[in-house]
Write an enzyme that holds these catalytic residues in place. Structure first.
Site, PDB file in Angstrom:
ATOM      1  N   ASP A  22      -5.144  12.016   9.058  1.00  0.00           N
ATOM      2  CA  ASP A  22      -3.743  11.785   9.452  1.00  0.00           C
ATOM      3  C   ASP A  22      -3.634  10.653  10.476  1.00  0.00           C
ATOM      4  OD1 ASP A  22      -2.893  13.655   7.643  1.00  0.00           O
ATOM      5  OD2 ASP A  22      -2.706  15.281   9.086  1.00  0.00           O
ATOM      6  N   HIS A  47      -9.750   8.464   6.994  1.00  0.00           N
ATOM      7  CA  HIS A  47      -8.697   7.468   7.176  1.00  0.00           C
ATOM      8  C   HIS A  47      -7.717   7.934   8.237  1.00  0.00           C
ATOM      9  CE1 HIS A  47      -5.499   9.329   4.654  1.00  0.00           C
ATOM     10  NE2 HIS A  47      -6.378   9.495   3.686  1.00  0.00           N
ATOM     11  N   ASN A  92      -4.667   4.121  -3.305  1.00  0.00           N
ATOM     12  CA  ASN A  92      -4.266   5.532  -3.288  1.00  0.00           C
ATOM     13  C   ASN A  92      -3.485   5.867  -4.555  1.00  0.00           C
ATOM     14  OD1 ASN A  92      -3.355   8.094  -2.704  1.00  0.00           O
ATOM     15  ND2 ASN A  92      -1.938   7.455  -1.095  1.00  0.00           N
ATOM     16  N   ARG A 143      -5.402   2.941   7.848  1.00  0.00           N
ATOM     17  CA  ARG A 143      -4.250   2.957   6.913  1.00  0.00           C
ATOM     18  C   ARG A 143      -3.015   2.479   7.657  1.00  0.00           C
ATOM     19  NH1 ARG A 143      -1.897   8.556   4.091  1.00  0.00           N
ATOM     20  NH2 ARG A 143       0.255   8.260   4.756  1.00  0.00           N
ATOM     21  N   ASP A 164      -9.030  12.840   4.948  1.00  0.00           N
ATOM     22  CA  ASP A 164      -7.770  12.459   5.575  1.00  0.00           C
ATOM     23  C   ASP A 164      -7.814  12.934   7.040  1.00  0.00           C
ATOM     24  OD1 ASP A 164      -5.092  12.016   6.188  1.00  0.00           O
ATOM     25  OD2 ASP A 164      -4.334  12.988   4.387  1.00  0.00           O
ATOM     26  N   TYR A 187     -12.695  13.257  -2.113  1.00  0.00           N
ATOM     27  CA  TYR A 187     -11.696  12.951  -1.093  1.00  0.00           C
ATOM     28  C   TYR A 187     -10.997  14.237  -0.668  1.00  0.00           C
ATOM     29  CZ  TYR A 187      -7.258  11.439   0.890  1.00  0.00           C
ATOM     30  OH  TYR A 187      -6.175  11.288   1.717  1.00  0.00           O
TER      31      TYR A 187
HETATM   32  C1  MIC Z   1      -3.254  10.316   0.732  1.00  0.00           C
HETATM   33  C2  MIC Z   1      -2.403  11.371   1.331  1.00  0.00           C
HETATM   34  O1  MIC Z   1      -2.293  11.131   2.707  1.00  0.00           O
HETATM   35  C3  MIC Z   1      -3.034  12.750   1.176  1.00  0.00           C
HETATM   36  O2  MIC Z   1      -2.743  13.580   2.027  1.00  0.00           O
HETATM   37  O3  MIC Z   1      -3.748  12.986   0.216  1.00  0.00           O
HETATM   38  C4  MIC Z   1      -1.022  11.464   0.688  1.00  0.00           C
HETATM   39  C5  MIC Z   1      -1.069  11.643  -0.802  1.00  0.00           C
HETATM   40  C6  MIC Z   1       0.131  12.322  -1.394  1.00  0.00           C
HETATM   41  O4  MIC Z   1       0.896  12.997  -0.701  1.00  0.00           O
HETATM   42  O5  MIC Z   1       0.269  12.252  -2.631  1.00  0.00           O
HETATM   43  C7  MIC Z   1      -0.219  10.233   1.099  1.00  0.00           C
HETATM   44  O6  MIC Z   1       0.384  10.288   2.173  1.00  0.00           O
HETATM   45  O7  MIC Z   1      -0.224   9.253   0.353  1.00  0.00           O
END
Ligand code: MIC
Length: 297
Positions: A86, A111, A208, A156, A84, A42
């Site tokens: 965003d 995502h 997550n 998401r 990711d 990931y």
């Molecule tokens: C999943 C996430 O978008 C990420 O950037 O890895 C973050 C994880 C985190 O900051 O711990 C999230 O927004 O949950």
């Protein structure tokens, strides 16, 4: 011929066990995840922002910076990469271009989330959302933009922390209806967890395992029992390494020698072996580098 990475991810998502995808921020972490025998990896946006910019996950990275990072990671290990993306970096047209670039970069899944621009880490307070209909348009654009039908679009919703559980589940249902392959309800608390899967029978759900600790640190089996099919571990490797680096610096500052740290770090040989030294040596031999000039330890 071996299966494509997107097909492998699809098959894994259709299997009995939940897919575990450790979070990586660069090529070396991708190498480590592959060596450790995981079936997917990931790319964390939060970790990418921290390592590339030294700033928190507040939407400062551009789309091309994120794609560039994802592409280097995808190049480094033959594993399906979930990345990711965003909020898709704009509206549906930006999403469309982002999907094209991620897919061409060798990514197997992304995502997309329903936060405004600029977004922020889903585990921070003060998030703002776009209207659900606008996110539906982005999900449709993402599904349309993929060339490989096996490329996985993960929708998401950040609504749980902003508007509560029911609103989050309603939004998630709209995104599923718009064509999302996987649903990701961001930052559920322990009480929320049993309510997610019953709303989405047969739909792969993402868990997550963020380092914030808001969502509990459950085992793979516990997460499977709750009905989730894909587990991301965003920043655990990065935080392990950063903490180790901080301790090394403390020792170096105090002792003014690296001697007591040396036995505890990855060896010089392991470092280059993880970085595919064997492949380089084989290529040198194949392309006729003279024996005395070949790379050796
Ligand atoms: C999943 C996430 O978008 C990420 O950037 O890895 C973050 C994880 C985190 O900051 O711990 C999230 O927004 O949950």
């Amino acid at each position: 011929m071996s299966l494509t990475r997107t097909r492998r991810l699809r098959l894994a998502l259709a299997g009995d066990r939940a897919v575990m995808a450790p979070g990586v921020v660069d090529a070396m972490y991708a190498r480590l995840v592959a060596e450790a025998g995981f079936e997917a990896m990931y790319m964390t946006g939060a970790g990418t922002s921290a390592t590339r910019l030294g700033y928190p996950d507040v939407g400062l990275l551009t789309m091309t910076e994120m794609v560039d990072n994802a592409t280097r990671i995808a190049d480094a290990a033959d594993l399906p990469l979930i990345a990711d993306a965003d909020n898709g970096f704009g509206g549906p047209l930006n999403v469309r271009r982002a999907i094209q670039l991620y897919e061409r970069g060798g990514v197997a899944a992304v995502h997309l989330e329903d936060q405004v621009l600029p977004k922020r880490c889903g585990h921070l307070a003060g998030k703002q959302l776009i209207p659900a209909e606008d996110m539906v348009a982005k999900v449709k654009a993402a599904v349309d933009a993929r060339v490989d039908p096996d490329f996985v679009v993960i929708a998401r919703t950040d609504a749980l922390a902003v508007h509560g559980r029911e609103a989050a589940l309603d939004r998630a249902a709209m995104y599923r209806e718009a064509g999302a392959d996987v649903i990701f309800v961001e930052s559920p608390l322990p009480d929320d967890l049993p309510h997610i899967a019953p709303r989405f029978p047969g739909v792969p759900l993402l868990y997550n395992m963020a380092t914030s600790g808001k969502t509990p640190f459950l085992t793979r089996a516990e997460i499977e029992a709750l009905g989730f099919k894909l587990i991301i571990y965003p920043n655990w490797l990065l935080l392990s390494a950063l903490e180790a680096a901080r301790r090394t610096l403390e020792v170096l500052r105090a002792e003014e020698t690296i001697a007591s740290v040396a036995p505890g770090v990855m060896s010089f040989k392991q470092f280059f072996d993880t970085a595919r030294m064997a492949e380089i040596q084989e290529l040198e031999a194949r392309y006729g580098t003279s024996p005395e000039h070949r790379t050796e330890y």
